[in-house]
Design an enzyme around this catalytic site. Sequence first.
Site: not given
Ligand code: PGA
Length: 277
Positions: A13, A15, A111, A113, A183, A189, A229, A251
């Site tokens: 992803n 983002k 998601h 976010e 998640e 993140g 993460s 990330g």
């Molecule tokens: P992250 O994000 O690997 O940076 O923690 C995962 C995601 O939001 O899908």
Amino acid sequence: MSSKVRKTIIAGNWKMHKTVAEAQALAEAVLQGVAKELAGEALPDIILCPTYVSLPAVLNVVNAPDGKTANKQNCFVGAQNMEHRDSGAFTGEIAPGMLTHLGVTHVILGHSERRQFFGETNQGVNLKTKAALAHKLVPIVCVGETLDEREGGLTDQVIRRQVAAAVEDLSAEEVAKIVVAYEPVWAIGTGKNCESPEANRVCKMIRSTINELYGTSVADGIPVLYGGSVKGSTIDEQMAQSDIDGALVGGASLKAEEFLPIIKGGAKRLKLMATKA
Ligand code: PGA
């Protein structure tokens, strides 16, 4: 039915990162790395999810006929969101048919976010899941608890509610086509992993929620991914769990050299499943 029949999926992803040129370069680097470092190996499904504007460029890389990107039959392109309606006066939105017309095959829905910053609700995620399926897009439905919910002992309740709401009014045939991503919001993140046994427990609970609603044959076939993460240093332990069928990576999907070890972790899971079969 055992977990051996489920797909292993590694999704990136991206983002709101990367210009079109940067997204194209990243897709090329990932696919070339896979062709070089995993030549001849069984591969997980690799799903690259760039921003909307980079979808055509990334699709061009994935569909390139130049042979540089061997194994590309395992590589797909997904969107990070979409509107559920087909067309109309919805300024700034993208319709499902616009994605499929490009060749997009997957879409991340709900998601955290989107839920946190853009007001997405369980009901909205349900409408989008239905729309995705109606357009033959594979929905990657994200669920996860906040830190407050976890500390308040509400994790299971929140996850069950999110899963049940996402699949409400869907037929068993439709539900069989979805992918779920667990998640935990506090792990996204932040560099904080949910411990693998706990992540596995929640992924198992997601499957049992679907089992209660649609039966074992549907539930046992649905890939449940972990996200939050995920890194090259965590993936092997995550992929060794019984009920974590892959990863949704933020990330660490933004650099080919960090994403490739995660793809390799997915390939290892496939081998592990084959030896257990
Ligand atoms: P992250 O994000 O690997 O940076 O923690 C995962 C995601 O939001 O899908």
